[in-house]
Design an enzyme around this catalytic site. Structure first.
Site, PDB file in Angstrom:
ATOM      1  N   PRO A 229      79.960 -69.302  55.036  1.00  0.00           N
ATOM      2  CA  PRO A 229      81.483 -69.098  55.724  1.00  0.00           C
ATOM      3  C   PRO A 229      81.643 -70.312  56.568  1.00  0.00           C
ATOM      4  O   PRO A 229      80.542 -70.551  57.313  1.00  0.00           O
ATOM      5  CB  PRO A 229      81.322 -67.725  56.443  1.00  0.00           C
ATOM      6  CG  PRO A 229      80.081 -67.175  55.864  1.00  0.00           C
ATOM      7  CD  PRO A 229      79.503 -67.995  54.830  1.00  0.00           C
ATOM      8  N   GLU A 230      82.592 -70.946  56.531  1.00  0.00           N
ATOM      9  CA  GLU A 230      82.878 -72.063  57.544  1.00  0.00           C
ATOM     10  C   GLU A 230      83.581 -71.281  58.662  1.00  0.00           C
ATOM     11  O   GLU A 230      84.053 -70.207  58.860  1.00  0.00           O
ATOM     12  CB  GLU A 230      83.565 -73.139  56.734  1.00  0.00           C
ATOM     13  CG  GLU A 230      83.000 -73.770  55.824  1.00  0.00           C
ATOM     14  CD  GLU A 230      83.490 -75.053  55.295  1.00  0.00           C
ATOM     15  OE1 GLU A 230      84.214 -75.516  55.895  1.00  0.00           O
ATOM     16  OE2 GLU A 230      83.585 -75.040  53.856  1.00  0.00           O
TER      17      GLU A 230
ATOM     18  N   HIS B 138      68.639 -57.166  50.083  1.00  0.00           N
ATOM     19  CA  HIS B 138      69.058 -58.141  50.940  1.00  0.00           C
ATOM     20  C   HIS B 138      69.596 -57.864  52.180  1.00  0.00           C
ATOM     21  O   HIS B 138      70.230 -58.678  53.000  1.00  0.00           O
ATOM     22  CB  HIS B 138      69.804 -59.417  50.219  1.00  0.00           C
ATOM     23  CG  HIS B 138      69.339 -59.985  49.064  1.00  0.00           C
ATOM     24  ND1 HIS B 138      68.041 -60.461  48.877  1.00  0.00           N
ATOM     25  CD2 HIS B 138      69.674 -60.071  47.769  1.00  0.00           C
ATOM     26  CE1 HIS B 138      67.774 -60.908  47.676  1.00  0.00           C
ATOM     27  NE2 HIS B 138      68.909 -60.520  46.872  1.00  0.00           N
TER      28      HIS B 138
ATOM     29  N   ARG C 203      70.297 -65.674  50.605  1.00  0.00           N
ATOM     30  CA  ARG C 203      69.581 -66.744  50.653  1.00  0.00           C
ATOM     31  C   ARG C 203      68.612 -66.967  51.973  1.00  0.00           C
ATOM     32  O   ARG C 203      67.690 -67.773  52.130  1.00  0.00           O
ATOM     33  CB  ARG C 203      70.438 -68.140  50.362  1.00  0.00           C
ATOM     34  CG  ARG C 203      70.998 -68.151  49.107  1.00  0.00           C
ATOM     35  CD  ARG C 203      72.177 -69.275  48.950  1.00  0.00           C
ATOM     36  NE  ARG C 203      71.536 -70.477  48.799  1.00  0.00           N
ATOM     37  CZ  ARG C 203      72.094 -71.694  48.868  1.00  0.00           C
ATOM     38  NH1 ARG C 203      73.373 -71.655  48.734  1.00  0.00           N
ATOM     39  NH2 ARG C 203      71.510 -72.737  48.644  1.00  0.00           N
TER      40      ARG C 203
END
Length: 276
Positions: free
Chosen positions: A2-3, A93, A112
């Site tokens: 996400p930016e 996760h 990740r």
DNA sequence: CAAGTTACCTGACGGC
DNA sequence: TGCCGTCAGGTAACTT
């Protein structure tokens, strides 16, 4: 990740669900993210505290507690946040769970594990700007992000303007997607050496940065594979991508094929005719 | 000091 | 079907 737009959308989505709620317990997967999850500090400073505010600085979510302690969450590349009833089985996760006093759990899922969680006590958190954010540049929507500022910072820099725009100490929040889109909107080639841009060109970059980011926020962010806001809703800005991931497709302005090159190790998309 | 490279980690996707 | 290589929104620590 996400930016900036995605983090802003998540921030706004979290606020009404978190402010006023007390965090009664935390759960941790036991796995390390980019940095170790500070479990002891979470228990000491966050648990049994009510949330008073949810903000964003750069790509960090900042959750402020009643005693001024702050919980910072960075979503990395693949981080997601979602609210779930406590009894919902945790997913693969899920790395951090914050149980609220209404039986709902806020879960941080990050495949990740490039995300990060930081905790600051009330004393440490009084002013994070000169400490934690000392190396972070201005917000794109702040007055400090201006054409003269960028011109000065770019002096003597050989780096491509796209790499420059993605540098956090120059300006925060602009990642790969939006750097591509901003430069297309500003009609500036991503490969230009930063020092060669005129004040007028920097002005276009500042104006278009704010325009593109604002439009993306209004659209609820962009959804690429694994982004969802706190209410499990997807953004739809990606339908507005003019260059990102459009290699070989016609430029929406002139029809020329969009090119893809490698810049600073990242995929870079641009129109060779419209961007000079 | 600036600029380029590498590493962190998993999952999705395309080619065979 | 599955194996393998490549790539992915970020950032910081390296090296050159």
């Amino acid at each position: 990740m996400p930016e900036l737009p995605e983090v802003e959308v998540i921030c706004r989505g979290l606020r009404p669900h978190l402010v006023g709620r007390t965090i009664t317990r935390i759960g941790h997967s036991g796995l390390q993210l980019r940095t170790p999850v500070p479990v002891d500090e979470l228990n000491r400073h966050i648990v049994n505290q009510a949330v008073t505010d949810v903000d964003r600085r750069a790509k960090y979510l900042i959750i402020t507690m009643q005693d001024e302690a702050k919980l910072l969450i960075h979503l990395g590349m693949s981080g997601r946040l979602g609210f779930f009833p406590q009894q919902t089985p945790t997913a693969r996760h899920d790395h951090l769970c914050l149980l609220l006093d209404n039986g709902i759990e806020l879960r941080f899922n990050d495949a990740r594990r490039f995300g990060a969680v930081h905790v600051f006590s009330g004393t440490e958190a009084t002013d994070l700007e000169p400490t934690f954010f000392a190396q972070s540049g201005p917000e794109p929507f702040s007055q400090a992000y201006s054409a003269p500022y960028l011109m000065e910072k770019a002096r003597g820099r050989q780096s491509p303007v796209k790499v420059f725009l993605m540098t956090n100490e120059i300006v925060v929040g602009i990642g790969n997607i939006y750097a591509n889109e901003i430069l297309f909107a500003a009609r500036i080639s991503p490969t230009r050496h930063s020092a060669t841009l005129s004040l007028a060109e920097w002005r276009r970059i500042v104006t278009k940065s704010r325009l593109i980011l604002e439009q993306a926020i209004d659209c609820g962010g962009s959804t690429i594979s694994d982004f969802a806001n706190a209410n499990h809703e997807s953004g739809y800005f990606q339908v507005n991508f003019r260059v990102y991931d459009r290699k070989g497709q016609p430029c929406l302005t002139c029809g020329r094929a969009i090119e893809k090159i490698q810049l600073g190790g990242r995929a870079c998309y641009f129109c060779p005719k419209c961007q000079k």
